[in-house]
Design a protein around this motif. Structure first.
Motif, PDB file in Angstrom:
ATOM      1  N   ASP A 417      -3.892 -27.572  76.084  1.00  0.00           N
ATOM      2  CA  ASP A 417      -4.850 -26.580  75.450  1.00  0.00           C
ATOM      3  C   ASP A 417      -6.022 -26.556  75.939  1.00  0.00           C
ATOM      4  OD1 ASP A 417      -5.872 -28.973  74.691  1.00  0.00           O
ATOM      5  OD2 ASP A 417      -5.960 -28.863  72.442  1.00  0.00           O
ATOM      6  N   ARG A 418      -6.074 -27.279  77.266  1.00  0.00           N
ATOM      7  CA  ARG A 418      -7.491 -27.087  78.095  1.00  0.00           C
ATOM      8  C   ARG A 418      -8.575 -27.426  77.197  1.00  0.00           C
ATOM      9  NH1 ARG A 418      -2.961 -25.286  79.371  1.00  0.00           N
ATOM     10  NH2 ARG A 418      -2.419 -23.783  80.791  1.00  0.00           N
ATOM     11  N   ASP A 419      -8.582 -28.397  76.323  1.00  0.00           N
ATOM     12  CA  ASP A 419      -9.471 -28.774  75.436  1.00  0.00           C
ATOM     13  C   ASP A 419      -9.487 -30.276  75.481  1.00  0.00           C
ATOM     14  OD1 ASP A 419     -11.792 -29.331  73.954  1.00  0.00           O
ATOM     15  OD2 ASP A 419     -10.681 -28.588  71.940  1.00  0.00           O
ATOM     16  N   PHE A 420     -10.450 -31.085  76.466  1.00  0.00           N
ATOM     17  CA  PHE A 420     -10.240 -32.339  76.667  1.00  0.00           C
ATOM     18  C   PHE A 420     -11.351 -32.987  75.713  1.00  0.00           C
ATOM     19  CE2 PHE A 420     -10.791 -36.145  79.937  1.00  0.00           C
ATOM     20  CZ  PHE A 420      -9.749 -36.636  79.272  1.00  0.00           C
ATOM     21  N   SER A 421     -10.874 -33.188  74.608  1.00  0.00           N
ATOM     22  CA  SER A 421     -11.705 -33.676  73.509  1.00  0.00           C
ATOM     23  C   SER A 421     -12.020 -35.037  73.595  1.00  0.00           C
ATOM     24  CB  SER A 421     -11.001 -33.213  71.881  1.00  0.00           C
ATOM     25  OG  SER A 421     -10.128 -33.853  71.946  1.00  0.00           O
ATOM     26  N   GLU A 422     -12.970 -35.363  72.767  1.00  0.00           N
ATOM     27  CA  GLU A 422     -13.273 -36.925  72.692  1.00  0.00           C
ATOM     28  C   GLU A 422     -12.148 -37.857  71.999  1.00  0.00           C
ATOM     29  OE1 GLU A 422     -15.416 -40.071  73.609  1.00  0.00           O
ATOM     30  OE2 GLU A 422     -15.967 -38.118  73.984  1.00  0.00           O
ATOM     31  N   SER A 423     -11.397 -37.114  71.313  1.00  0.00           N
ATOM     32  CA  SER A 423     -10.211 -37.890  70.597  1.00  0.00           C
ATOM     33  C   SER A 423      -9.081 -37.849  71.576  1.00  0.00           C
ATOM     34  CB  SER A 423      -9.698 -37.351  69.520  1.00  0.00           C
ATOM     35  OG  SER A 423      -9.287 -35.883  69.788  1.00  0.00           O
ATOM     36  N   ASP A 424      -8.930 -37.058  72.430  1.00  0.00           N
ATOM     37  CA  ASP A 424      -7.821 -37.058  73.809  1.00  0.00           C
ATOM     38  C   ASP A 424      -8.385 -38.035  74.541  1.00  0.00           C
ATOM     39  OD1 ASP A 424      -6.830 -34.827  72.589  1.00  0.00           O
ATOM     40  OD2 ASP A 424      -7.875 -33.405  73.706  1.00  0.00           O
ATOM     41  N   LYS A 425      -9.652 -38.053  74.957  1.00  0.00           N
ATOM     42  CA  LYS A 425     -10.000 -39.299  76.075  1.00  0.00           C
ATOM     43  C   LYS A 425      -9.743 -40.664  75.431  1.00  0.00           C
ATOM     44  CE  LYS A 425     -13.956 -36.319  77.719  1.00  0.00           C
ATOM     45  NZ  LYS A 425     -15.411 -36.297  77.812  1.00  0.00           N
ATOM     46  N   GLN A 426     -10.345 -40.929  74.062  1.00  0.00           N
ATOM     47  CA  GLN A 426      -9.849 -42.099  73.627  1.00  0.00           C
ATOM     48  C   GLN A 426      -8.232 -42.469  73.476  1.00  0.00           C
ATOM     49  OE1 GLN A 426     -11.620 -42.150  69.592  1.00  0.00           O
ATOM     50  NE2 GLN A 426     -13.744 -41.811  70.434  1.00  0.00           N
ATOM     51  N   ALA A 427      -7.482 -41.620  73.225  1.00  0.00           N
ATOM     52  CA  ALA A 427      -6.082 -41.872  73.156  1.00  0.00           C
ATOM     53  C   ALA A 427      -5.698 -42.008  74.683  1.00  0.00           C
ATOM     54  CB  ALA A 427      -5.329 -40.441  72.600  1.00  0.00           C
ATOM     55  N   LEU A 428      -6.141 -41.485  75.601  1.00  0.00           N
ATOM     56  CA  LEU A 428      -5.589 -41.633  77.022  1.00  0.00           C
ATOM     57  C   LEU A 428      -6.053 -43.215  77.535  1.00  0.00           C
ATOM     58  CD1 LEU A 428      -5.828 -38.266  78.819  1.00  0.00           C
ATOM     59  CD2 LEU A 428      -3.951 -39.396  78.268  1.00  0.00           C
ATOM     60  N   ALA A 429      -7.509 -43.276  76.919  1.00  0.00           N
ATOM     61  CA  ALA A 429      -7.962 -44.500  77.326  1.00  0.00           C
ATOM     62  C   ALA A 429      -7.109 -45.780  76.864  1.00  0.00           C
ATOM     63  CB  ALA A 429      -9.614 -44.672  76.872  1.00  0.00           C
ATOM     64  N   ARG A 430      -6.805 -45.567  75.456  1.00  0.00           N
ATOM     65  CA  ARG A 430      -6.052 -46.497  74.858  1.00  0.00           C
ATOM     66  C   ARG A 430      -4.599 -47.087  75.680  1.00  0.00           C
ATOM     67  NH1 ARG A 430      -7.786 -44.188  70.077  1.00  0.00           N
ATOM     68  NH2 ARG A 430      -5.917 -42.812  69.821  1.00  0.00           N
ATOM     69  N   LEU A 431      -3.796 -45.812  76.076  1.00  0.00           N
ATOM     70  CA  LEU A 431      -2.720 -45.793  76.485  1.00  0.00           C
ATOM     71  C   LEU A 431      -3.012 -46.564  78.071  1.00  0.00           C
ATOM     72  CD1 LEU A 431       0.074 -45.086  76.146  1.00  0.00           C
ATOM     73  CD2 LEU A 431      -0.086 -42.947  77.452  1.00  0.00           C
ATOM     74  N   ALA A 432      -4.133 -46.041  78.847  1.00  0.00           N
ATOM     75  CA  ALA A 432      -4.556 -46.884  79.942  1.00  0.00           C
ATOM     76  C   ALA A 432      -4.703 -48.181  79.798  1.00  0.00           C
ATOM     77  CB  ALA A 432      -5.466 -46.078  80.590  1.00  0.00           C
ATOM     78  N   PRO A 438      -5.589 -48.673  85.879  1.00  0.00           N
ATOM     79  CA  PRO A 438      -6.873 -48.490  86.377  1.00  0.00           C
ATOM     80  C   PRO A 438      -7.546 -47.052  86.530  1.00  0.00           C
ATOM     81  CG  PRO A 438      -5.672 -48.515  88.536  1.00  0.00           C
ATOM     82  CD  PRO A 438      -4.716 -48.775  87.163  1.00  0.00           C
ATOM     83  N   ALA A 439      -8.877 -46.980  86.592  1.00  0.00           N
ATOM     84  CA  ALA A 439      -9.646 -45.581  86.352  1.00  0.00           C
ATOM     85  C   ALA A 439      -9.296 -44.725  87.429  1.00  0.00           C
ATOM     86  CB  ALA A 439     -11.244 -45.901  86.201  1.00  0.00           C
ATOM     87  N   ARG A 440      -9.077 -45.183  88.656  1.00  0.00           N
ATOM     88  CA  ARG A 440      -8.791 -44.490  89.715  1.00  0.00           C
ATOM     89  C   ARG A 440      -7.377 -43.680  89.750  1.00  0.00           C
ATOM     90  NH1 ARG A 440      -7.559 -45.984  96.018  1.00  0.00           N
ATOM     91  NH2 ARG A 440      -7.253 -44.281  96.690  1.00  0.00           N
ATOM     92  N   GLU A 441      -6.636 -44.273  89.358  1.00  0.00           N
ATOM     93  CA  GLU A 441      -4.968 -43.868  88.888  1.00  0.00           C
ATOM     94  C   GLU A 441      -5.065 -42.892  87.670  1.00  0.00           C
ATOM     95  OE1 GLU A 441      -1.115 -44.020  90.135  1.00  0.00           O
ATOM     96  OE2 GLU A 441      -2.091 -46.162  89.919  1.00  0.00           O
TER      97      GLU A 441
END
Length: 458
Positions: A417-432, A438-441
């Motif tokens: 949806d082209r909207d990189f929201s804070e909740s999106d970042k947190q969800a990806l961070a949890r999965l990472a 790692p952050a680079r990947e």
């Protein structure tokens, strides 16, 4: 409390495409801009073509002009328009601008950008040229570098063949660097930006279309890619200067980094002193999988003395084609020579290759293609190759393939949806964290996802 304005998709994409190494000088990149934010409607083409071309978006801009994507309403094709502002205020820039069209327009070759026309009025001038949708080499190296040897050789063959055509006309480009190598829709390299090219005196022409004797006193180009002789005021250069730049380009494609990085130092005398102190072949660090033949080609190209380089582009092209044929012959002969080896031995050989590719913890898409070819040559099926890679990743403590695939799938879903929201970042961070990515990947995956969305929209 003031509400922070939401960043646009293009702003976020530009942020994500920044280089990780803040100390390096980033490659000039094609800007991706919002039409409304950049005031596209205020851009005025020369009067003679205003009704023929419909401007669609901005591809990039510089100090003196802008590059536009447009549609030719008469025949329907997409074209690029390089528009120069305020042409009467700087005659030198104006003449250099026209020189690019004059030089590139005379060279008909698939690896040289095609110039269709030039138009001007009292306020502006523009060059109508082919639109190359495949991006530039600088962006490709930022996202997918380093390249595998086969891809780099293929690109070099096209680039050097284009230089051969230019040199036959006595044209020296003088600014061969990654952002000036564009790609067509089929992935073929195309040399662009002949704005600082010239005809050398020994070729029977003037140094440039707008030159007088002052041109002899000039040093032009990009320091990180300039031949040593280009840095000497008054020196006569020939096509071997372009070959030196091509050698640095070849090295960067394979090593994933520039051989030289002068940072903020832009005093040409100081840079020339630094270059003279260094032996390029001694400071070049080649990946272990690069063949001796390719190393020899690069070392010869980046020799500080023009006399020790290839004498011309045709000779270099022959060397590149020979190396390419040797690689193809090896690909055919290798499975036959391995018949005597057991399946276990071949798998162990493939694991050794994997360890080399995973030395930095990340396998880029070009490297992934190279691995698939090596697995095929060794007679290792893709399923077994995948299992072997998982073993090596466990051994090295790297994220497993299924985790990377799941992370990329979630990134595509959340960013669609082209909207990189804070909740999106947190969800990806949890999965990472779950898959030890790692952050680079993570950034590499996000870059690929967002670039794919942008290409689809374009």
């Amino acid at each position: 409390m003031a509400v922070k304005p939401k960043s646009t998709f293009s702003q976020r994409l530009r942020d994500w495409l920044r280089l990780d190494d803040a100390s390096s000088t980033p490659q000039p990149m094609t800007e991706i801009m919002d039409i409304e934010a950049q005031g596209l409607r205020s851009i005025r083409l020369p009067e003679t073509i205003r009704d023929r071309y419909k401007v669609l978006r901005i591809l990039g801009r510089g100090s003196f002009g802008i590059v536009l994507l447009a549609r030719d309403l008469m025949i329907g094709r997409l074209i690029s328009i390089k528009l120069l502002f305020h042409r009467r205020e700087n005659q030198e820039i104006y003449q250099q601008f026209l020189q690019e069209a004059r030089i590139a327009g005379q060279i008909e070759h698939p690896n040289i950008i095609t110039i269709y026309d030039v138009h001007e009025d009292r306020r502006s001038a523009c060059i109508i040229m082919e639109y190359l949708p495949g991006g530039n080499l600088g962006t490709i190296l930022d996202l997918d570098g380093p390249l595998d040897e086969e891809s780099a050789l293929g690109y070099m063959v096209g680039i050097v063949d284009g230089l051969r055509a230019a040199h036959q006309m006595g044209v020296i480009h003088r600014d061969i660097k990654p952002p000036n190598i564009l790609f067509d829709q089929n992935g073929n390299p195309v040399i662009s930006d002949f704005g600082v090219a010239h005809l050398p005196l020994e070729s029977g022409g003037k140094l440039s279309a707008n030159s007088g004797s002052d041109e002899i006193l000039r040093v032009v180009g990009t320091p990180e890619y300039m031949a040593p002789e280009q840095m000497v005021f008054g020196a006569t250069i020939d096509g071997r200067a372009d070959l030196y730049s091509a050698g640095l380009l070849f090295y960067e494609m394979l090593a994933g980094r520039r051989l030289f990085n002068f940072g903020r130092v832009r005093n040409i005398e100081e840079i020339a002193r630094q270059v003279q102190k260094l032996n390029p072949s001694e400071i070049a660090e080649f990946p272990p999988e690069i063949s001796p033949g390719v190393r020899d080609i690069i070392v010869k190209l980046i020799d500080k003395s023009p006399a020790n380089r290839y004498p011309d582009a045709r000779s270099l092209l022959t060397a590149l084609e020979t190396e390419r044929e040797a690689m193809r012959s090896l690909a055919v002969a290798e499975p036959i020579s391995l018949n005597s080896e057991s399946a276990t031995t071949r798998q162990e050989m493939y694991q050794d290759i994997l360890r080399l590719f995973l030395v930095d913890g990340v396998i880029s898409p070009p490297e992934r293609r190279g691995l698939a070819k090596r697995a095929e040559r060794l007679g290792v099926s893709l399923d077994i190759a995948r299992d072997l890679e998982e073993e090596i990743r466990r051994e090295l403590g790297l994220p497993l393939l299924h985790g990377l695939v799941e992370y990329e799938s979630m990134a595509e879903r959340l960013l669609s949806d082209r909207d990189f929201s804070e909740s999106d970042k947190q969800a990806l961070a949890r999965l990472a964290r779950q898959f030890n990515i790692p952050a680079r990947e993570q950034r590499k995956i996000q870059d690929r996802v967002m670039l794919k969305f942008h290409m689809n929209e374009s």
